[in-house]
Write a protein that holds these residues in place. Sequence first.
Motif, PDB file in Angstrom:
ATOM      1  N   HIS A 438      23.879 -12.346  27.595  1.00 39.18           N
ATOM      2  CA  HIS A 438      22.463 -12.003  27.708  1.00 39.18           C
ATOM      3  C   HIS A 438      21.914 -12.655  28.973  1.00 39.18           C
ATOM      4  O   HIS A 438      21.999 -13.880  29.137  1.00 39.18           O
ATOM      5  N   VAL A 440      19.073 -13.835  31.436  1.00 42.34           N
ATOM      6  CA  VAL A 440      17.668 -14.257  31.435  1.00 42.34           C
ATOM      7  C   VAL A 440      17.358 -14.884  32.785  1.00 42.34           C
ATOM      8  O   VAL A 440      18.082 -15.773  33.244  1.00 42.34           O
ATOM      9  N   HIS A 453      26.565 -19.690  22.323  1.00 42.29           N
ATOM     10  CA  HIS A 453      25.932 -19.703  21.002  1.00 42.29           C
ATOM     11  C   HIS A 453      26.929 -20.011  19.885  1.00 42.29           C
ATOM     12  O   HIS A 453      26.520 -20.356  18.777  1.00 42.29           O
ATOM     13  N   SER A 459      19.124 -20.744  22.851  1.00 47.77           N
ATOM     14  CA  SER A 459      18.541 -20.284  24.096  1.00 47.77           C
ATOM     15  C   SER A 459      17.027 -20.382  24.032  1.00 47.77           C
ATOM     16  O   SER A 459      16.424 -20.202  22.976  1.00 47.77           O
ATOM     17  N   GLY A 461      15.283 -18.289  25.733  1.00 48.69           N
ATOM     18  CA  GLY A 461      14.886 -16.990  26.260  1.00 48.69           C
ATOM     19  C   GLY A 461      13.851 -16.270  25.418  1.00 48.69           C
ATOM     20  O   GLY A 461      13.403 -15.187  25.773  1.00 48.69           O
ATOM     21  N   THR A 465      15.734 -12.508  23.500  1.00 46.54           N
ATOM     22  CA  THR A 465      17.135 -12.906  23.444  1.00 46.54           C
ATOM     23  C   THR A 465      17.628 -12.930  22.016  1.00 46.54           C
ATOM     24  O   THR A 465      18.753 -12.499  21.719  1.00 46.54           O
ATOM     25  N   ILE A 469      20.780 -10.858  20.323  1.00 46.95           N
ATOM     26  CA  ILE A 469      21.844 -11.530  19.576  1.00 46.95           C
ATOM     27  C   ILE A 469      22.024 -10.877  18.213  1.00 46.95           C
ATOM     28  O   ILE A 469      23.147 -10.635  17.751  1.00 46.95           O
ATOM     29  N   GLN A 487      28.842 -14.713  21.772  1.00 42.89           N
ATOM     30  CA  GLN A 487      27.610 -14.450  22.509  1.00 42.89           C
ATOM     31  C   GLN A 487      27.228 -15.632  23.394  1.00 42.89           C
ATOM     32  O   GLN A 487      27.325 -16.794  22.987  1.00 42.89           O
ATOM     33  N   THR A 489      24.293 -16.834  26.671  1.00 41.42           N
ATOM     34  CA  THR A 489      23.075 -16.549  27.426  1.00 41.42           C
ATOM     35  C   THR A 489      23.190 -17.231  28.784  1.00 41.42           C
ATOM     36  O   THR A 489      23.444 -18.439  28.854  1.00 41.42           O
TER      37      THR A 489
END
Length: 717
Positions: A438, A440, A453, A459, A461, A465, A469, A487, A489
Amino acid sequence: MCNSIQLNHCVYLNLQTGIILGPTVLGQFPNLEKSLFPPEGDVYLDLLSKIGYIFFIFLSGVKMDPRTVLRTGIKAWTIGVLAVTLPLCGSLVLSLVHQKNVHKYRWPAYKSTLGIQNLFPFPVIASTLVDLKIMNSELGRLALASALISDLVSNLTYTIVTYGRVGIMSFANVIMLHSTFLTVCLIIFILFVGRPLSLWIIKKTPEGKPVSRFHVILMSLLVLVVVLLTDNVGLNYQYGPFLLGLAVPDGPPLGATLVERLETLVSGLLGPLLITYCGMNVNLMELYDMEFISVVWLLAAACLAMKLVSVFVAAVGCRVPAKDAAALAFIMSSQGVVQMAFYYYNFVNQTFDGETFSMLIASVLIQAAASSVIVKSLYDYSRLYTGYQKRDIQHTSTNSELRILVCAHRVDDALAIRKVLEASYPSKESPIAVYALHLVELAGRAHPQLIDHQLGQKSSGGTRTQKMIEVLTSFEQQYNGVASVQQFTAMSLTKFMHHDICTVAFNKLASLIILPFHRKWNHQGKMILDSNIHRSINCEVLELAPCSVGILVDRHKLRRGPTTSAYNVGVAFFGGADDREALAYARRMALSPDVNLTVVRFVPWDIYAGDSQWDAVLDAEILKDTRMQGGHQDNIVYREERVKDGAETALLVHAMEEAFDLIMVGRRHKDDTPQLLGLSEWNDLPELGPVGDMLAAPDLTTPVSVLLVQHQNVKSI
């Protein structure tokens, strides 16, 4: 003018400009210099330059997260601490050796030069990494963490040594105690006034909204108050704003808004004034005490050598490759605006005379320029992603795990990617490992972050975000046991996001990266987003990626009439490595009974024109395998269309838009491909190729998504 991200990048230009405007060049024409810069205007330039530098240091503190020190590994701690302690010990030895050889009137300048040379200012090093475009590389992250530790340790040591010198004087014990007490009071004021005020402003700001203009002005006034208190304490005026910046929580809403509202003015206008003004006080034409000037240059060279050796030895001891350790040493030893501010402070206080100040400013210019050139020659980030082995779908067997890195800027991107992943047929015979990144944009921070994660890291975000997720977490739950999702970020400056993408793909041995297209459409087919920033990220990834890349043009919001449960996939095949990679992915999708695959091969009237003999052999082989697979599966259709030129191809491709949910095609084709003649003349997005550009047209309203595939770039080693 500097950009709004960095100030150190402008050292060369602004300093050279200042030297030209100063006594070195224009000063040789007294009437001209007085006409351009009347003496009474110096006070305003001096004041504005100091205000700009004060807010630059404050914003540097805002973008730093002191908690990073606690999270850094032993490698950064080792390099950061040894980088300070070893040169400090060497400086003490130099002081003892030269104490009797340096005139007593020159001794304060000698000691101050030693102290400033041994600083490791984090803002300078961070700006150097931005300038070199390696902030998101492994070396850049190590340099940032080490620089943060070195900066805190060197500043603390410099302050303690300064107070210690005062305490050595028998008559100054009271002054030392008084200064120490006031310093403690200043820190208490920042912690119990500045920090609570920042938290109160954050609490008053609605979630997802920027901080109000009134609160930005309030924080700016607090910066000026802290400067006055710091100056009265007896410290250098820059320490107070820096400590206040550290007390302000980084990131949104407060930190991000302060950086957004102030940095353009500070880094773009007021900050460079200090650099230019320092250059205007440099006089390289009037040099008298050549003996001490030579001592200054030898001192600067000795301090630089000690810093280079200390960082290099510490890095090699931490198992950093020798070439990267050398690059790290030059990065950590770079000089810039912070050293210049200290030199100017001592020049104003008459610790330095004009000659010493001019030589030290010249040394900053030389070191800053030399460091950038040397690091660029030592460290080439693109070599990290060079293809040493096949990382593509063609060479991944259908019964082995397919590793895919998917990237998303928005929730829409995650939803579109999930549809493609579902069509990729995760099963026990053909499992899929998904790595979701992801993206950001970094706001109000200096440190880029790559958040894993799986390790429980969260995060900042926001809800966007979290929704992304959740989309891919539900995909993993739906295909439990046959699809795994990890996952991440990446919080980074947008111009460096491609490094995060390529690094994760390289480390996870991904065979394919799927990127979201930079254009988005609404339910009516109207284009609602056309991001040049996202387009630039995609272009960089296409250039550097260590594996195959797909760009997903998503029109999932558009709806057809009556639809079936089957997912219709079409492949437009013209020949070449990219088309073969697209077909290999489509054949993997066709293992699913819910996917109907149609392969349309576009054949020129002259069957001997176009691809090279080797490409023709490889094309024939994969098409043969496709026809054989189609003989055993009812959901695969193969057909050939004979076309004369690009115009006939365009008609057939537009007909495909009405028949399929997803069209797959290679990105690159040879310029002399007969089936595509004439199409490249109308390209709006050349990086997509002629067919991809046609399928990604902004005015296309058919509900078909497109996956443009590029085969892995295998570079020569």
